[in-house]
Design a protein around this motif. Structure first.
Motif, PDB file in Angstrom:
ATOM      1  N   PHE A   1      -7.964   5.031   2.386  1.00 23.64           N
ATOM      2  CA  PHE A   1      -7.830   4.837   1.093  1.00 23.64           C
ATOM      3  C   PHE A   1      -8.922   2.962   0.394  1.00 23.64           C
ATOM      4  O   PHE A   1      -9.860   3.694  -0.239  1.00 23.64           O
ATOM      5  N   LEU A   2      -9.535   2.542   2.333  1.00 25.15           N
ATOM      6  CA  LEU A   2     -10.797   1.808   1.899  1.00 25.15           C
ATOM      7  C   LEU A   2     -11.902   2.894   1.701  1.00 25.15           C
ATOM      8  O   LEU A   2     -12.332   2.326   0.788  1.00 25.15           O
ATOM      9  N   ALA A   3     -12.163   4.061   2.356  1.00 25.16           N
ATOM     10  CA  ALA A   3     -13.409   5.198   2.217  1.00 25.16           C
ATOM     11  C   ALA A   3     -13.507   4.672   0.814  1.00 25.16           C
ATOM     12  O   ALA A   3     -14.361   4.962   0.197  1.00 25.16           O
ATOM     13  N   LEU A   4     -12.174   5.661   0.202  1.00 19.56           N
ATOM     14  CA  LEU A   4     -11.913   6.720  -0.737  1.00 19.56           C
ATOM     15  C   LEU A   4     -11.829   5.161  -1.938  1.00 19.56           C
ATOM     16  O   LEU A   4     -13.185   5.179  -3.614  1.00 19.56           O
ATOM     17  N   THR A   5     -11.568   4.257  -2.089  1.00 21.90           N
ATOM     18  CA  THR A   5     -11.943   2.843  -2.964  1.00 21.90           C
ATOM     19  C   THR A   5     -13.283   2.274  -2.860  1.00 21.90           C
ATOM     20  O   THR A   5     -14.286   1.776  -4.359  1.00 21.90           O
TER      21      THR A   5
ATOM     22  N   LEU B   1      -6.171   2.519  -7.396  1.00 19.20           N
ATOM     23  CA  LEU B   1      -6.746   2.372  -5.546  1.00 19.20           C
ATOM     24  C   LEU B   1      -7.235   1.241  -5.135  1.00 19.20           C
ATOM     25  O   LEU B   1      -6.318   1.391  -3.904  1.00 19.20           O
ATOM     26  N   SER B   2      -7.579   0.246  -5.734  1.00 21.15           N
ATOM     27  CA  SER B   2      -7.250  -1.234  -4.860  1.00 21.15           C
ATOM     28  C   SER B   2      -5.696  -1.559  -4.962  1.00 21.15           C
ATOM     29  O   SER B   2      -5.343  -2.342  -4.080  1.00 21.15           O
ATOM     30  N   ILE B   3      -5.301  -1.506  -5.695  1.00 22.53           N
ATOM     31  CA  ILE B   3      -3.477  -1.863  -5.930  1.00 22.53           C
ATOM     32  C   ILE B   3      -3.584  -1.133  -4.482  1.00 22.53           C
ATOM     33  O   ILE B   3      -2.454  -1.252  -3.414  1.00 22.53           O
ATOM     34  N   GLY B   4      -3.378   0.303  -4.396  1.00 20.86           N
ATOM     35  CA  GLY B   4      -2.583   0.562  -3.372  1.00 20.86           C
ATOM     36  C   GLY B   4      -3.754   0.783  -1.975  1.00 20.86           C
ATOM     37  O   GLY B   4      -3.135   0.585  -0.677  1.00 20.86           O
ATOM     38  N   LEU B   5      -4.780  -0.239  -2.089  1.00 16.61           N
ATOM     39  CA  LEU B   5      -5.459  -0.552  -0.599  1.00 16.61           C
ATOM     40  C   LEU B   5      -4.166  -1.326   0.121  1.00 16.61           C
ATOM     41  O   LEU B   5      -4.660  -1.814   0.929  1.00 16.61           O
ATOM     42  N   VAL B   6      -4.349  -2.801  -0.870  1.00 17.45           N
ATOM     43  CA  VAL B   6      -3.689  -3.862  -0.741  1.00 17.45           C
ATOM     44  C   VAL B   6      -1.627  -3.309   0.092  1.00 17.45           C
ATOM     45  O   VAL B   6      -1.511  -3.523   1.305  1.00 17.45           O
TER      46      VAL B   6
ATOM     47  N   LEU C   1     -11.555  -7.973  -1.287  1.00 20.63           N
ATOM     48  CA  LEU C   1     -10.848  -9.076  -1.200  1.00 20.63           C
ATOM     49  C   LEU C   1      -9.208  -7.991  -1.219  1.00 20.63           C
ATOM     50  O   LEU C   1      -7.872  -8.718  -0.471  1.00 20.63           O
ATOM     51  N   SER C   2      -8.616  -6.887  -2.261  1.00 20.79           N
ATOM     52  CA  SER C   2      -7.758  -6.114  -1.422  1.00 20.79           C
ATOM     53  C   SER C   2      -7.923  -5.714  -0.175  1.00 20.79           C
ATOM     54  O   SER C   2      -6.628  -6.437  -0.007  1.00 20.79           O
TER      55      SER C   2
ATOM     56  N   VAL D   1      -4.435   5.752   6.627  1.00 19.90           N
ATOM     57  CA  VAL D   1      -3.851   5.465   5.536  1.00 19.90           C
ATOM     58  C   VAL D   1      -5.079   5.445   4.923  1.00 19.90           C
ATOM     59  O   VAL D   1      -5.548   4.850   3.959  1.00 19.90           O
ATOM     60  N   ALA D   2      -4.910   3.721   6.014  1.00 20.31           N
ATOM     61  CA  ALA D   2      -5.374   1.931   5.257  1.00 20.31           C
ATOM     62  C   ALA D   2      -7.277   2.955   5.183  1.00 20.31           C
ATOM     63  O   ALA D   2      -8.172   2.521   4.685  1.00 20.31           O
ATOM     64  N   ILE D   3      -7.799   3.380   6.399  1.00 19.07           N
ATOM     65  CA  ILE D   3      -9.312   3.382   6.782  1.00 19.07           C
ATOM     66  C   ILE D   3      -9.673   4.170   5.435  1.00 19.07           C
ATOM     67  O   ILE D   3     -10.692   4.494   4.595  1.00 19.07           O
TER      68      ILE D   3
END
Length: 327
Positions: A58-62, A27-32, A77-78, A54-56
């Motif tokens: 991903f941030l929520a899930l990460t 998920l962190s890689i996907g967030l980047v 950091l991601s 999508v970015a928000i």
């Protein structure tokens, strides 16, 4: 009963894939990736609200998967690495740079991700994300804040939109305290509301009589005659645009690099021709400062927010662009 080598490898891979740490790293890689796409499109390639949504998400899930301070550090950091991908490109375009610039940016990201983790203990884990957002809310680093991405989900709401965006950030920060069912429902509601608000919002369009000039002139000539010829050429183009119907003309920031008699000579004729017909603002770069000048009235227009990182230099007497919040 023993397992073969192939079976053992398969079982280990299966456990690794199901591991929360592995999922968190994926998920962190996907967030980047998604934040890089969203912010690069916002600042360079053209706005696409779908990528911000999508970015928000991903941030929520990460962040929900980040259960300790080290995982919180990686999540922050991601986001910073992905969301700020456009800054080095713009910075190099204006000021130049190289390997040292990239190293400096990464160290800045690491510091910004470390401070909330160190400042707040694990029992305040949920508050780390709002704290991090407030930490990077001010210019010049606010350009890649999660608050900016969240605020884009509520366009045209102004102060209410900023407040709603911060509520979203706080909710993400404390999302681990609710069930997965509630979390998924909240993400769905956020996506739906963002789609509705953005579907009803239309970017304001400049009227046809507002023209922006792009010159691609390059560096200013060192020869006086060549410099004067360039100024006359740009001034004549402005006169032609006003004659064609332009009511407001704005030239690039470095149209002229001088202040005084030599600048006024080539623009004096243009000022006479456009007076009463249009407002012409030329970009002046002088003594380390960039601003716009009305060629008729001579009034100067200074920016209210400095360019990201490059021009906010409070330690310098010149070449410093102060915060002009009241401008």
């Amino acid at each position: 009963m023993g397992y073969s080598l192939q079976q053992t490898c398969f079982l280990r891979m299966h456990r690794a894939i199901r591991s929360p740490i592995t999922l968190f790293l994926v998920l962190s890689i996907g967030l980047v990736v998604v934040t890089a796409r969203a912010f690069h499109g916002e600042w360079i390639g053209g706005r696409d609200i779908d990528w911000f949504i999508v970015a928000i998400l991903f941030l929520a899930l990460t962040w929900r998967m980040a259960m300790n301070r080290w995982m919180a550090f990686v999540a922050l950091l991601s986001w910073y690495v992905g969301a700020s991908v456009f800054i080095p490109e713009l910075y190099v375009a204006f000021f130049g740079g190289g390997l040292a610039l990239g190293i400096g940016w990464f160290l800045l990201f690491a510091l910004l991700a470390t401070l909330p983790v160190i400042a707040l203990p694990d029992r305040f884990h949920g508050a780390r994300l709002p704290f991090a957002v407030l930490l990077v809310a001010l210019s010049p680093i606010g350009a890649f804040s999660p608050w900016l991405a969240s605020a884009s989900l509520f366009p045209s709401l102004r102060a209410w939109g900023l407040a709603a965006a911060f509520v979203v950030i706080v909710a993400i920060g404390f999302s681990s305290r609710v069930s997965w069912r509630t979390f998924i429902a909240a993400c769905g509601a956020l996506t739906l509301s963002a789609s509705v608000f953005n579907g009803a919002y239309h970017l304001p369009q400049l009227p046809d009589e507002v023209w922006g000039i792009q010159t691609f002139e390059g560096r200013h000539p060192s020869d006086q005659a060549d410099w004067m010829n360039r100024q006359h050429r740009i001034a004549n183009r402005v006169i032609g645009d006003v004659s064609a119907g332009a009511k407001l003309v704005v030239t690039p920031e470095n149209t002229t690099d001088r202040n005084g008699l030599w600048e006024s000579i080539p623009w004096l004729h243009a000022a006479t021709r456009v007076a009463g017909q249009a407002q012409v603002l030329i970009g002046r770069q002088h003594d380390g400062m960039n601003y716009l000048v009305d060629i008729v009235s001579g009034k100067e227009y200074h920016g209210s927010v400095p360019m990201v990182v490059g021009m906010w230099r409070p330690w310098k007497r010149n070449e410093h662009y102060p915060m002009r919040i009241d401008a």
